[in-house]
Every structure is written in structure tokens, then in C-alpha cells.
Design an enzyme around this catalytic site. Structure first.
Site, PDB file in Angstrom:
ATOM      1  N   TYR A 136     -42.428  89.792  27.749  1.00  0.00           N
ATOM      2  CA  TYR A 136     -41.474  90.358  28.185  1.00  0.00           C
ATOM      3  C   TYR A 136     -41.490  90.709  29.888  1.00  0.00           C
ATOM      4  O   TYR A 136     -40.586  90.316  30.713  1.00  0.00           O
ATOM      5  CB  TYR A 136     -41.192  91.738  27.679  1.00  0.00           C
ATOM      6  CG  TYR A 136     -39.839  92.473  28.022  1.00  0.00           C
ATOM      7  CD1 TYR A 136     -38.728  92.057  27.835  1.00  0.00           C
ATOM      8  CD2 TYR A 136     -40.297  93.886  28.655  1.00  0.00           C
ATOM      9  CE1 TYR A 136     -37.695  92.976  28.234  1.00  0.00           C
ATOM     10  CE2 TYR A 136     -39.067  94.619  29.215  1.00  0.00           C
ATOM     11  CZ  TYR A 136     -37.716  94.270  28.995  1.00  0.00           C
ATOM     12  OH  TYR A 136     -36.828  94.783  29.248  1.00  0.00           O
ATOM     13  N   SER A 189     -36.051  95.429  35.071  1.00  0.00           N
ATOM     14  CA  SER A 189     -36.915  96.473  34.396  1.00  0.00           C
ATOM     15  C   SER A 189     -37.991  96.881  35.328  1.00  0.00           C
ATOM     16  O   SER A 189     -38.312  96.115  36.353  1.00  0.00           O
ATOM     17  CB  SER A 189     -37.593  95.570  32.941  1.00  0.00           C
ATOM     18  OG  SER A 189     -38.554  96.890  32.500  1.00  0.00           O
TER      19      SER A 189
HETATM   20  O1  NJP Z   1     -30.888  96.913  24.567  1.00  0.00           O
HETATM   21  P1  NJP Z   1     -30.167  96.927  23.136  1.00  0.00           P
HETATM   22  P2  NJP Z   1     -30.539  97.786  25.840  1.00  0.00           P
HETATM   23  N1  NJP Z   1     -26.249  86.972  24.664  1.00  0.00           N
HETATM   24  O2  NJP Z   1     -30.801  96.084  22.339  1.00  0.00           O
HETATM   25  C1  NJP Z   1     -26.943  91.752  23.822  1.00  0.00           C
HETATM   26  C2  NJP Z   1     -32.856  96.265  29.448  1.00  0.00           C
HETATM   27  N2  NJP Z   1     -34.108  97.105  29.564  1.00  0.00           N
HETATM   28  O3  NJP Z   1     -29.254  98.216  26.101  1.00  0.00           O
HETATM   29  O4  NJP Z   1     -25.619  90.013  21.255  1.00  0.00           O
HETATM   30  C3  NJP Z   1     -25.205  88.061  24.809  1.00  0.00           C
HETATM   31  O5  NJP Z   1     -29.410  98.310  22.872  1.00  0.00           O
HETATM   32  C4  NJP Z   1     -26.608  92.879  22.419  1.00  0.00           C
HETATM   33  O6  NJP Z   1     -25.485  92.365  21.688  1.00  0.00           O
HETATM   34  P3  NJP Z   1     -25.095  91.252  20.657  1.00  0.00           P
HETATM   35  C5  NJP Z   1     -33.246  95.150  28.948  1.00  0.00           C
HETATM   36  O7  NJP Z   1     -34.234  94.043  28.777  1.00  0.00           O
HETATM   37  C6  NJP Z   1     -34.123  98.091  28.727  1.00  0.00           C
HETATM   38  O8  NJP Z   1     -31.675  98.554  26.079  1.00  0.00           O
HETATM   39  O9  NJP Z   1     -23.662  91.349  20.091  1.00  0.00           O
HETATM   40  N3  NJP Z   1     -25.779  89.077  24.621  1.00  0.00           N
HETATM   41  C7  NJP Z   1     -26.474  93.932  23.002  1.00  0.00           C
HETATM   42  O10 NJP Z   1     -25.340  94.420  23.361  1.00  0.00           O
HETATM   43  C8  NJP Z   1     -31.906  94.393  28.911  1.00  0.00           C
HETATM   44  O11 NJP Z   1     -31.727  93.332  29.846  1.00  0.00           O
HETATM   45  C9  NJP Z   1     -34.995  99.044  28.598  1.00  0.00           C
HETATM   46  O12 NJP Z   1     -26.024  91.680  19.603  1.00  0.00           O
HETATM   47  C10 NJP Z   1     -26.986  89.552  23.954  1.00  0.00           C
HETATM   48  C11 NJP Z   1     -27.477  93.909  24.175  1.00  0.00           C
HETATM   49  O13 NJP Z   1     -27.692  92.754  24.714  1.00  0.00           O
HETATM   50  C12 NJP Z   1     -30.970  95.526  29.263  1.00  0.00           C
HETATM   51  O14 NJP Z   1     -31.866  96.560  29.674  1.00  0.00           O
HETATM   52  C13 NJP Z   1     -35.835  99.188  29.745  1.00  0.00           C
HETATM   53  C14 NJP Z   1     -27.743  88.417  23.547  1.00  0.00           C
HETATM   54  C15 NJP Z   1     -28.729  94.809  23.886  1.00  0.00           C
HETATM   55  O15 NJP Z   1     -28.623  96.074  23.573  1.00  0.00           O
HETATM   56  C16 NJP Z   1     -30.085  96.134  28.134  1.00  0.00           C
HETATM   57  O16 NJP Z   1     -30.867  96.453  26.825  1.00  0.00           O
HETATM   58  C17 NJP Z   1     -35.998  98.216  30.732  1.00  0.00           C
HETATM   59  C18 NJP Z   1     -27.500  87.196  23.977  1.00  0.00           C
HETATM   60  N4  NJP Z   1     -28.225  86.287  23.595  1.00  0.00           N
HETATM   61  C19 NJP Z   1     -35.050  97.250  30.421  1.00  0.00           C
HETATM   62  N5  NJP Z   1     -28.740  88.883  22.889  1.00  0.00           N
HETATM   63  C20 NJP Z   1     -35.166 100.198  27.305  1.00  0.00           C
HETATM   64  N6  NJP Z   1     -34.008 100.206  26.630  1.00  0.00           N
HETATM   65  O17 NJP Z   1     -35.882 100.806  27.397  1.00  0.00           O
HETATM   66  C21 NJP Z   1     -28.488  90.373  23.069  1.00  0.00           C
HETATM   67  O18 NJP Z   1     -36.774  98.320  31.445  1.00  0.00           O
HETATM   68  N7  NJP Z   1     -27.447  90.581  23.559  1.00  0.00           N
END
Ligand code: NJP
Length: 237
Positions: A151, A138
Site C-alpha cells: 500500500y 495517503s
Molecule cells: O475507502 P472505501 P476510502 N474503480 O473503501 C471505489 C485513501 N485513504 O473512502 O468501486 C473505481 O470506503 C469504491 O467503490 P466501488 C484510499 O487509499 C483512505 O477510505 O463501487 N472505483 C468506493 O467508492 C483511497 O484512495 C484512508 O466498490 C473504485 C471507494 O473506491 C481513498 O482514500 C487513509 C475501484 C473506496 O471506498 C478513498 O478510500 C488514507 C475501482 N477499481 C488514504 N475500486 C482511510 N480510510 O483510513 C474501489 O491514508 N473503488
């Protein structure tokens, strides 16, 4: 030669689009997510004509499940060229309002998850003297914001881990880098994708394209870090 990638957190958001873009590059894919929704990602990719895709339901904070993810990938496709540690969660509130349970969960997913992914894939990559580990960290892994103590701390940890790891594994031909986005329109932090107020934020494909660039760079080239912001984001330096 065809390459194989693992993408964590690919049920929705950035991870799902990374899977699409890597498939478009001709890569075989293992997609992982902690919920059953991950099966939909594999199904959608197959409908788009990408047949070399497996879904492995995986909680990245669990060592056995992450080991299983790597094993299943090698079983299916014979190798792992690229690991994309994308799975991550976030919330924003005053430090004193963060519960110990929330803190632990955040670090287990965002930090331990990245450690476990690398740990599981490294023996294989070292043996092949090749591999790329890309972590979606991030912009707040580089500076702090109010309400972001937990975070931000987790993403600083990811930066530290990835930087040190990059130096450890260079001699094996393995590349480790981070992509550090600002605000991206996803489901992150209990949000919805496509809300009008997020119209000018980064799109999932902006981040996925950066992953493609990093993963497909010539072997002699290590891209340590890519920082991307939406033009509208006012960020500290
Ligand atoms: O978030 P979201 P993003 N084990 O909520 C999965 C970073 N980031 O795409 O587990 C395995 O739409 C969950 O799937 P499920 C952020 O920190 C974002 O934005 O099946 N998977 C879903 O596919 C992160 O590292 C922003 O519910 C797990 C996904 O993660 C990355 O981008 C800004 C899990 C989350 O999808 C992707 O986030 C920034 C687990 N324990 C950094 N827990 C931003 N969006 O603004 C959750 O600086 N998931």
C-alpha cells in the site's frame, strides 16, 4: 460560473462525501465507482436537491472506461473543471504474504487509476487552460509503516506521479495537488464505517472539506499538498 467535477470512488466512504460537499458548492457532478452502488450515490444527491449529477460506472484501472467517464461528463455538462482521483484500495500484511495478483490489482487501481484519470482529462483541461486535479493519496505516501509495504509503495508512486505532473501542467493554468490523510473512518481495507473503535479517527467530511478548499482556491494559488491526521494517531515523521 458553475463548475463541473468528476469524483472517482464515490460509491461510499470519502468519495461519496466529496461529491456531497462539491455539490453543496454548486458544482455539477459526475460520480464514478466500479460497482452498481455508484447509482445510489447519484440518487441520494438528487434526493438532496442536486439535479446536475450523473453516475458513470467506471473501473479506474481500465483506460476505455476512464475515457468514457470523461466523455460522458463533457457530453452532459460541457466541461470538466475538477478531477478528484479518490478511488483506492488497501490491505495490510507482511510483504512475503502479498500475492502477485494482490500487488498488481493494488497498483492498477491506486496508481494506474490516477494516471489514467489525469491522462483522460488533460487534453480537455489544456485546451481550456484551466483545471484542478486532486488526488486522495495517503500519509503513507510520505513515510513507511510495517505491514504497509504494498500500500505504501502504491501511494509513494502516486506522490511521485502527482508532483511531476504538477510541474508539467502549471504553464497551462492546471493545478495538481494531493490530500494525504491518516486514519479515516470508512469502509477502507475491508472495514466498516462507524465502528466504535474508530470514533476518534478522521471523518469523511474532514477530507471532503480539504478537497473543497483545494478546488475553490483562487486561480493564482496552487495547494500542493494537505496532510491531515486524527489527533489520536501516533505517526512517524
Ligand atoms: O475507502 P472505501 P476510502 N474503480 O473503501 C471505489 C485513501 N485513504 O473512502 O468501486 C473505481 O470506503 C469504491 O467503490 P466501488 C484510499 O487509499 C483512505 O477510505 O463501487 N472505483 C468506493 O467508492 C483511497 O484512495 C484512508 O466498490 C473504485 C471507494 O473506491 C481513498 O482514500 C487513509 C475501484 C473506496 O471506498 C478513498 O478510500 C488514507 C475501482 N477499481 C488514504 N475500486 C482511510 N480510510 O483510513 C474501489 O491514508 N473503488
Amino acid at each position: 460560473k458553475e463548475q463541473v467535477a468528476i469524483v472517482t470512488g464515490a460509491s461510499r466512504g470519502i468519495g461519496k462525501e466529496i461529491a456531497v460537499k462539491l455539490a453543496e458548492q454548486g458544482m455539477k457532478l459526475a460520480v464514478a465507482g466500479s460497482s452498481e452502488e455508484i447509482n445510489n450515490t447519484a440518487e441520494e444527491l438528487k434526493q438532496k436537491g442536486f439535479s446536475d449529477v450523473i453516475a458513470v460506472q467506471t473501473d479506474v484501472s481500465d483506460e476505455q472506461q476512464v475515457k468514457n467517464l470523461v466523455e460522458k461528463t463533457v457530453e452532459a455538462f460541457g466541461q470538466v473543471d475538477v478531477l478528484v482521483n479518490n478511488a483506492g484500495i488497501g490491505f495490510f500484511k507482511l510483504a512475503e504474504e502479498v500475492t502477485v495478483e494482490e500487488w498488481k490489482k493494488l497498483f492498477e487501481v491506486n496508481v494506474q487509476g490516477v494516471f489514467l484519470g489525469a491522462k483522460a482529462v488533460l487534453p480537455h483541461m489544456k485546451e481550456r487552460k484551466s483545471g484542478t486535479i486532486i488526488t486522495i493519496s495517503s500519509d503513507v505516501g510520505r513515510y513507511t509503516i510495517p505491514n504497509g509495504s504494498a500500500y505504501t509503495a502504491s501511494k509513494y508512486a502516486v506522490q511521485g506521479f502527482s508532483g511531476a505532473l504538477a510541474q508539467e501542467v502549471r504553464e497551462y493554468g492546471i493545478r495538481v495537488g494531493t490530500i494525504n490523510p491518516g486514519m479515516v473512518d470508512t469502509y477502507f481495507a475491508d472495514s466498516e464505517q462507524g465502528l466504535p473503535e474508530k470514533h476518534d479517527w478522521l471523518k469523511v467530511e474532514d477530507i471532503a472539506n480539504a478537497v473543497v478548499y483545494m478546488a475553490s482556491a483562487p486561480k493564482h494559488m496552487l495547494i500542493d499538498e494537505i496532510v491531515i491526521h486524527p489527533l489520536v494517531q501516533n505517526y512517524p515523521i
